[in-house]
Design a protein around this motif. Structure first.
Motif, mmCIF file in Angstrom:
data_model
loop_
_atom_site.group_PDB
_atom_site.id
_atom_site.type_symbol
_atom_site.label_atom_id
_atom_site.label_comp_id
_atom_site.label_asym_id
_atom_site.label_seq_id
_atom_site.Cartn_x
_atom_site.Cartn_y
_atom_site.Cartn_z
ATOM 1 N N TYR A 15 41.276 59.923 59.336
ATOM 2 C CA TYR A 15 41.235 58.471 59.092
ATOM 3 C C TYR A 15 42.025 57.724 60.174
ATOM 4 O O TYR A 15 41.551 56.737 60.736
ATOM 5 N N GLU A 26 35.764 52.158 57.252
ATOM 6 C CA GLU A 26 35.236 51.993 55.891
ATOM 7 C C GLU A 26 33.764 52.390 55.820
ATOM 8 O O GLU A 26 33.333 53.040 54.869
ATOM 9 N N LEU A 29 33.534 56.262 56.000
ATOM 10 C CA LEU A 29 33.994 56.901 54.762
ATOM 11 C C LEU A 29 33.024 56.664 53.612
ATOM 12 O O LEU A 29 32.748 57.561 52.819
ATOM 13 N N THR A 30 32.494 55.432 53.523
ATOM 14 C CA THR A 30 31.523 55.118 52.463
ATOM 15 C C THR A 30 30.287 55.988 52.620
ATOM 16 O O THR A 30 29.780 56.556 51.641
ATOM 17 N N GLY A 33 30.888 59.353 51.472
ATOM 18 C CA GLY A 33 31.205 59.486 50.049
ATOM 19 C C GLY A 33 32.671 59.703 49.780
ATOM 20 O O GLY A 33 33.053 60.324 48.781
ATOM 21 N N VAL A 34 33.525 59.192 50.678
ATOM 22 C CA VAL A 34 34.981 59.327 50.504
ATOM 23 C C VAL A 34 35.563 57.965 50.142
ATOM 24 O O VAL A 34 35.362 56.986 50.866
ATOM 25 N N ALA A 35 36.274 57.895 49.014
ATOM 26 C CA ALA A 35 36.921 56.645 48.614
ATOM 27 C C ALA A 35 38.225 56.485 49.386
ATOM 28 O O ALA A 35 38.914 57.470 49.673
ATOM 29 N N LEU A 36 38.571 55.248 49.725
ATOM 30 C CA LEU A 36 39.796 54.989 50.488
ATOM 31 C C LEU A 36 41.042 55.529 49.782
ATOM 32 O O LEU A 36 41.957 56.030 50.430
ATOM 33 N N ASN A 37 41.062 55.440 48.452
ATOM 34 C CA ASN A 37 42.264 55.902 47.744
ATOM 35 C C ASN A 37 42.443 57.420 47.808
ATOM 36 O O ASN A 37 43.526 57.936 47.582
ATOM 37 N N GLN A 38 41.367 58.159 48.164
ATOM 38 C CA GLN A 38 41.485 59.605 48.309
ATOM 39 C C GLN A 38 42.396 59.980 49.472
ATOM 40 O O GLN A 38 43.002 61.045 49.488
ATOM 41 N N THR A 45 41.276 68.888 49.623
ATOM 42 C CA THR A 45 39.887 68.440 49.539
ATOM 43 C C THR A 45 38.966 69.613 49.853
ATOM 44 O O THR A 45 39.328 70.483 50.648
#
Length: 335
Positions: A15, A26, A29-30, A33-38, A45
């Motif tokens: 990141y 963003e 990651l979207t 399929g990775v959420a920012l809070n992950q 992971t």
């Protein structure tokens, strides 16, 4: 070992590298399929998620050499137990051997070893990366940059690669590899290897703190033990999944399936701050929610699939898990 995983630091570094490179983080990651809070969660992971990440990074950036170029923007590897273990050692060779002993703390796909023979010296990851070619290439190229930057930092710039072999056949141009790694690169080799002058192994580390070495080694051992417990819980989950429909999901049947005594399994799960009943309940809850939300299976069928003997027992358990009945949950999720 079951599912291969990476330490959370891999995702965080990826990141940060994307941000430094000016890429639309963003969007990538979207798409992956990775959420920012992950990124902020300190949990391992699945390595399988690397495929979605590198595919998205290549597509969004339009750069077929994205792994090589992201590697240039990786932050210096700092603050992890392996770094502390390395810098506590007396010289580079000692630190390297200690780091290799605990490399699993970074990623399960790392299986590197140091080879010294006939005045040549190299680190090899063998041919163990039995993963998709795209992931193998991008991950390897990016990771190599991180390794070289760390080695140069630890030796005050003295470490110099002589040659790099990669175990994939398609990659960047010779000139581009030389620009990034400052040494020749050969593709299509049996193993991924990093060659360097063996004399650097004796280089004394200026940060060496022998009095902290034992402390850091103990911490690394504890982290590896945590991973072993993580593996056990994952193994128990898989065994539960394969026995659930038969209605024979007990501590004894699961222990038998993973070749351990019931008493030992109970003890080890307790050491992992969980229990067989907790894992079973969590598995049933997740499965029931998934089936109710994403399928049209009847509730009676879901009772069977989740291993309950009576619908009334299932209804009571589901109400306890969600504070809703199965029908209410399905209506809300499928609305």
């Amino acid at each position: 070992m079951g599912q291969l995983t990476d330490a959370s630091v891999i995702l965080r570094f990826g990141y940060q590298a994307m941000r430094r490179a000016g890429l639309p983080t963003e969007e990538i990651l979207t798409k992956a399929g990775v959420a920012l809070n992950q990124i902020e969660v300190n949990a391992r992971t699945p390595f399988s998620a690397q495929y979605a990440f590198w595919t998205a990074a290549e597509q969004v950036s339009g750069d077929p050499d994205i792994g090589l170029h992201l590697g240039e923007h990786l932050p210096l590897y700092r603050g992890q137990v392996i770094e502390h273990l390395f810098v506590s050692s007396g010289n580079f060779g000692e630190g390297l051997k200690r780091a290799l002993a605990y490399q699993r703390l970074i990623s399960d796909v790392l299986n590197a070893e140091l080879v010294i023979e006939d005045q040549r010296c190299y680190i090899t990851n063998g041919n163990s990366m039995n993963v998709d070619n795209l992931v193998n290439r991008h991950f390897s190229e990016c990771f190599m940059s991180g390794v070289l930057r760390f080695f140069k930092f630890i030796t005050e710039g003295r470490f110099q690669p002589i040659f790099i072999d990669f175990n994939f056949s398609e990659g960047a141009s010779d000139n581009e590899y030389f620009r990034v790694y400052e040494c020749p690169v050969s593709l299509g080799q049996a193993e991924t290897r990093l060659y360097f002058d063996p004399s650097i192994l004796d280089y004394p580390l200026w940060q060496a703190e022998p009095e902290l070495l034992q402390l850091h080694e103990q911490l690394a051992v504890e982290k590896l033990q945590e991973l072993a417990r993580y593996d056990l819980v994952a193994e128990v989950r898989r065994a539960i999944g394969s026995t659930l429909e038969s209605g024979e999901t007990t501590l004894e049947t699961v222990a038998s399936q993973i070749n351990i005594t019931p008493r030992r399994l109970r003890t080890q799960l307790s050491e992992a701050n969980t229990s067989f009943q907790q894992i079973l309940s969590d598995y049933r809850c997740r499965l029931a929610k998934k089936l109710l939300a994403n399928t049209n299976e009847s509730v009676e069928r879901i009772v069977y699939l989740t291993g309950f003997s009576e619908p009334s027992t299932f209804y009571r358990a589901f109400k306890r898990w969600t504070n809703e009945t199965p029908v209410e949950y399905r209506k809300r999720k499928q609305r």
